[in-house]
Design a protein around this motif. Structure first.
Motif, short mmCIF file in Angstrom:
data_model
loop_
_atom_site.label_atom_id
_atom_site.label_comp_id
_atom_site.label_asym_id
_atom_site.label_seq_id
_atom_site.Cartn_x
_atom_site.Cartn_y
_atom_site.Cartn_z
N LEU A 16 35.10 38.02 29.55
CA LEU A 16 34.84 38.53 30.90
C LEU A 16 33.56 39.36 30.93
CD1 LEU A 16 35.67 39.12 33.85
CD2 LEU A 16 37.06 41.00 32.98
N LEU A 17 33.43 40.28 29.98
CA LEU A 17 32.22 41.11 29.91
C LEU A 17 31.00 40.26 29.60
CD1 LEU A 17 33.65 44.18 27.93
CD2 LEU A 17 33.19 44.03 30.38
N LEU A 18 31.17 39.24 28.78
CA LEU A 18 30.06 38.34 28.44
C LEU A 18 29.59 37.57 29.67
CD1 LEU A 18 28.29 37.16 26.18
CD2 LEU A 18 30.05 35.41 25.84
N TYR A 24 24.24 38.88 34.96
CA TYR A 24 23.38 39.98 35.41
C TYR A 24 22.04 39.94 34.68
CZ TYR A 24 21.84 44.67 36.64
OH TYR A 24 21.10 45.73 37.11
N GLY A 25 22.08 39.72 33.36
CA GLY A 25 20.84 39.68 32.59
C GLY A 25 19.95 38.52 32.97
N LEU A 26 20.55 37.42 33.43
CA LEU A 26 19.78 36.25 33.82
C LEU A 26 18.81 36.56 34.95
CD1 LEU A 26 19.38 33.16 33.44
CD2 LEU A 26 21.20 32.83 35.12
N SER A 52 33.15 33.80 40.76
CA SER A 52 34.26 33.61 41.71
C SER A 52 35.46 32.88 41.11
CB SER A 52 33.77 32.87 42.95
OG SER A 52 33.33 31.57 42.62
N LEU A 53 35.26 32.14 40.01
CA LEU A 53 36.37 31.40 39.41
C LEU A 53 36.62 31.80 37.96
CD1 LEU A 53 35.73 27.79 40.81
CD2 LEU A 53 37.48 29.42 41.54
N VAL A 54 35.58 31.73 37.13
CA VAL A 54 35.75 32.00 35.71
C VAL A 54 36.11 33.46 35.47
CG1 VAL A 54 34.64 31.96 33.45
CG2 VAL A 54 34.16 30.14 35.11
N ALA A 55 35.34 34.39 36.06
CA ALA A 55 35.59 35.82 35.86
C ALA A 55 36.99 36.24 36.35
CB ALA A 55 34.51 36.66 36.54
N PRO A 56 37.44 35.82 37.54
CA PRO A 56 38.81 36.17 37.96
C PRO A 56 39.88 35.64 37.01
CG PRO A 56 37.54 35.49 39.85
CD PRO A 56 36.68 35.21 38.66
N LEU A 57 39.72 34.40 36.51
CA LEU A 57 40.71 33.85 35.58
C LEU A 57 40.74 34.64 34.28
CD1 LEU A 57 40.16 30.01 36.12
CD2 LEU A 57 42.17 31.35 36.79
N LEU A 58 39.56 35.03 33.79
CA LEU A 58 39.50 35.84 32.57
C LEU A 58 40.10 37.22 32.80
CD1 LEU A 58 35.92 34.91 31.28
CD2 LEU A 58 38.11 34.28 30.24
N PHE A 59 39.88 37.78 33.99
CA PHE A 59 40.45 39.09 34.31
C PHE A 59 41.97 39.01 34.32
CE2 PHE A 59 41.94 42.47 37.07
CZ PHE A 59 41.18 43.55 36.68
N LEU A 60 42.51 37.95 34.92
CA LEU A 60 43.97 37.78 34.95
C LEU A 60 44.53 37.58 33.56
CD1 LEU A 60 44.30 35.45 38.07
CD2 LEU A 60 44.94 37.85 37.93
N ALA A 61 43.79 36.84 32.71
CA ALA A 61 44.24 36.64 31.34
C ALA A 61 44.22 37.96 30.57
CB ALA A 61 43.34 35.61 30.64
N TRP A 62 43.22 38.79 30.83
CA TRP A 62 43.14 40.10 30.18
C TRP A 62 44.31 40.98 30.60
CZ3 TRP A 62 40.26 44.59 32.67
CH2 TRP A 62 40.36 45.73 31.87
#
Length: 354
Positions: A16-18, A24-26, A52-62
């Motif tokens: 998620l942080l990655l 952001y760095g891009l 909108s998709l990958v980050a929310p799924l990773l957040f839920l997994a965390w």
């Protein structure tokens, strides 16, 4: 090979942080800007999908908390965040995406406001239910809310905050119960003194940081000021909640709480055994155990460990629910508590045999 739950959470948090930092760095580093192709629309679409998709799924997994409503909220938040992460010159063709996120958030806010209206409407019967109950406020209030709103996490979070403000500002004239079936959890430790030290540290930090940041970033100074004030209110409410809600043993149930951080109802019918062996109690407590132990600078151990027949739900901070298999308890009068709990447990076991 099945990964341990903690390992999965750690990997999900790292990814998620990655995802967030790489996106952001891009757009905000010289290396990232030089790597953008001439036709950057594809890259922007990829960033929108990430946020909108990958980050929310990773957040839920965390968080290990999967909910469609929660996912929709996170997805809408990701769409709005994309507008602030991606520069306006790249995001110009995708403004409708941000407004979609704003629209979803708006609908959810309207839904939560309707729940808030229902809560206000039900305040009189909730108060009557609390006054008619002989249970400690933390439990009678929770029962009343669960009866009216059994499956509304927003209401439970809001009511958790209401309890915090009530204990912080509305309980200074109240005295803790001194009945024979109640047991305090903090007098054998310096836990409350430690909490007061933390409050003092937050006050000093608030004054110092607010003064330093006021001329640099007024918004950041205000945000930190609000967070620190909230922390102070929480610690004050937590101290009062701990003082005014000692462990309570009834004929069929134990009501135990540790300030505002956690509380649990344990029926004697659900207790498998009581562990008093010092050697066992001084071993490392497993993750399936909830602790009601006042800790300070010294290493302390529970006075008794309740082994449950099956996991029982506890209420944690912000109304979060989690099940535990064991309950570790340390009180100020352990000998009397052990005697009463054994008597009630034996009675419950005899009643089951009849």
């Amino acid at each position: 090979m099945v990964l341990h739950k903690k390992t999965v959470s750690f990997v999900a948090l790292f990814l998620l942080l990655l995802v967030i930092s790489s996106n952001y760095g891009l757009y905000h580093s010289s290396f990232g800007l030089h790597s953008l192709p001439g036709d950057f629309n594809g890259v922007v679409v990829g960033s929108i999908i990430d946020l909108s998709l990958v980050a929310p799924l990773l957040f839920l997994a965390w968080q290990r908390k999967f909910s469609l409503k929660y996912f929709i909220v996170l997805m809408a938040t990701g769409l709005i965040a994309a507008r602030f992460i991606i520069p306006s010159e790249y995001f110009a063709s995708f403004q409708s995406v941000m407004w979609l996120g704003v629209g979803i958030e708006g609908l959810l806010i309207l839904f939560e406001l309707s729940l808030l209206f229902m809560l206000v409407k039900n305040v009189p019967p909730i108060l009557r239910r609390i006054r008619s109950s002989s249970l400690p406020l933390l439990f009678s209030f929770s029962h009343a809310i669960n009866e009216k709103f059994p499956k509304q996490p927003f209401i439970h979070v809001l009511c958790s905050e209401m309890l915090m403000f009530y204990y912080a500002f509305g309980t200074w004239k109240k005295q803790p119960s001194t009945e024979g079936n109640t047991f305090t959890l903090y007098k054998r430790s310096s836990f409350i003194t430690f909490q007061i030290m933390i409050i003092h540290a937050i006050v000093i930090e608030t004054l110092g940081l607010h003064w330093l940041l006021h001329n640099t970033s007024i918004i950041l100074s205000i945000v930190l000021l609000i967070l620190n004030i909230y922390s102070i209110v929480f610690f004050i409410g937590d101290i009062q909640g701990l003082r005014l809600n000692p462990l309570r043993v009834e004929d069929d149930c134990i009501y135990i709480s540790f300030g505002l951080a956690k509380r649990m109802e344990i029926s004697f019918k659900d207790i498998k055994e009581i562990v008093e062996d010092t050697h066992i109690l001084e071993q490392k407590i497993p993750n399936t155990t909830i602790e009601f132990i006042a800790r300070d600078f010294e290493k302390v151990y529970p006075d008794l460990l309740l082994i449950l027949k099956s996991p029982i739900e506890a209420t944690l901070f912000m109304g979060i629910k989690k099940k535990y298999q064991q309950v570790a308890i340390r009180v100020d009068d352990p000998h009397v508590l052990k005697k009463i709990v054994k008597e009630r447990l034996e009675k419950a076991q005899r009643d089951e045999l009849i």
